[in-house]
Design a protein around this motif. Structure first.
Motif, mmCIF file in Angstrom:
data_model
loop_
_atom_site.group_PDB
_atom_site.id
_atom_site.type_symbol
_atom_site.label_atom_id
_atom_site.label_comp_id
_atom_site.label_asym_id
_atom_site.label_seq_id
_atom_site.Cartn_x
_atom_site.Cartn_y
_atom_site.Cartn_z
ATOM 1 N N ASP A 3 0.193 10.702 5.599
ATOM 2 C CA ASP A 3 -0.356 9.774 4.610
ATOM 3 C C ASP A 3 0.378 9.885 3.274
ATOM 4 O O ASP A 3 0.257 9.011 2.418
ATOM 5 N N ASP A 33 0.649 6.584 0.828
ATOM 6 C CA ASP A 33 -0.235 5.449 1.069
ATOM 7 C C ASP A 33 -1.357 5.531 0.038
ATOM 8 O O ASP A 33 -2.150 6.471 0.051
ATOM 9 N N ASP A 41 0.820 -1.216 0.000
ATOM 10 C CA ASP A 41 0.000 0.000 0.000
ATOM 11 C C ASP A 41 0.850 1.261 0.000
ATOM 12 O O ASP A 41 0.436 2.292 -0.533
ATOM 13 N N TRP A 42 2.044 1.170 0.597
ATOM 14 C CA TRP A 42 2.933 2.326 0.558
ATOM 15 C C TRP A 42 3.765 2.265 -0.723
ATOM 16 O O TRP A 42 4.405 1.253 -1.022
ATOM 17 N N ARG A 92 4.524 6.857 9.179
ATOM 18 C CA ARG A 92 3.080 6.874 9.397
ATOM 19 C C ARG A 92 2.585 8.209 9.966
ATOM 20 O O ARG A 92 1.386 8.395 10.145
#
Length: 261
Positions: free
Chosen positions: A110, A140, A78-79, A107
């Protein structure tokens, strides 16, 4: 063996055999995967990318935004970190990204903007005064995706997404020769005019007089091309010509429409 980050890098490319190795080599040893989206290379782009450990996926060219959205969908994490074929992650930026993944501070946002600085063929790294711009490149994908625009490839974060800046630099080697630059400006100005037509935009004809001199000043002074000496003069002239070309082609399109109506 260096622990790999849970991070996917994706690169769109076509006929980039002479420079596809730089972006891949700048990340391949510390990210989970490198995915190259090839839109039909007729040279050894695919072969070179695969030899360096990248996974190559074909997708017919659909424009910058759609091509990068396709690339996002090919990644298993996802990243994501997006690079262009003429870019590379500098050692300082690589160290910063590794540190943020090590302590979990990635984190804290986003998406992360990266400073992308011009780097020319005669340079090993960007000059401290080099023209640059911030773009979201580490992000992300659940909180933002590339836009659908065929001309502008920009990550559009969702409402409420937190965006921050990384301090590291990405090297941008867009100018491999003056011949290539002229070809690129010509092609890109065609795309810009087509995009303006689709959106119903027009350019005032007065800009035929003002576009070149104002763009020259913008490049030579505000982009600090003067710092490069004679090379900077060439850069400023070509930049101004590229801006004028867009206005001239838009005017040409208007003339054709007027004659056909």
């Amino acid at each position: 063996m260096t622990k790999r980050l849970p991070l996917s890098v994706f690169i769109i490319a076509q006929d980039e055999a002479d420079r596809i190795s730089r972006p891949i080599e700048s990340v391949r040893d510390w990210v989970d995967e490198v995915v190259v989206i090839d839109s039909g290379s007729r040279d050894d782009t695919r072969k070179i990318a695969e030899s360096l450990g990248a996974r190559v996926v074909h997708n017919d060219w659909a424009g910058y935004g759609p091509q990068k959205r396709f690339g996002e969908d090919q990644c298993r994490n996802d990243w994501l970190l997006n690079l262009d074929a003429d870019e590379e992650v500098t050692p300082g930026l690589a160290a910063e990204i590794k540190a943020r993944f090590a302590d979990g501070s990635y984190r804290n946002a986003d998406g992360w903007r990266v400073m992308i600085r011009d780097t020319f063929a005669h340079e090993h790294e960007p000059a401290t005064w080099a023209y640059g711009y911030h773009q979201i490149r580490l992000y992300d994908r659940r909180k933002g995706r590339f836009s659908q625009s065929t001309v502008h490839d920009t990550v559009r974060p969702e409402a409420g997404a937190q965006i921050a800046n990384l301090s590291g630099i990405m090297a941008h080697r867009s100018l491999k020769s003056l011949d290539f630059q002229v070809f690129k400006y010509n092609r890109y100005s065609n795309m810009q005019v087509e995009d303006m037509e689709m959106r119903g935009r027009s350019i005032p004809r007065l800009r035929l007089l003002t576009e070149f001199p104002l763009s020259f000043v913008k490049g030579y002074v505000f982009r600090r091309y003067w710092r490069y000496g004679w090379w900077g003069l060439i850069l400023a002239m070509n930049y101004a010509h590229s801006r004028f070309l867009r206005v001239a082609k838009a005017y040409q399109t208007d003339l054709v429409k007027e004659r056909s109506s």
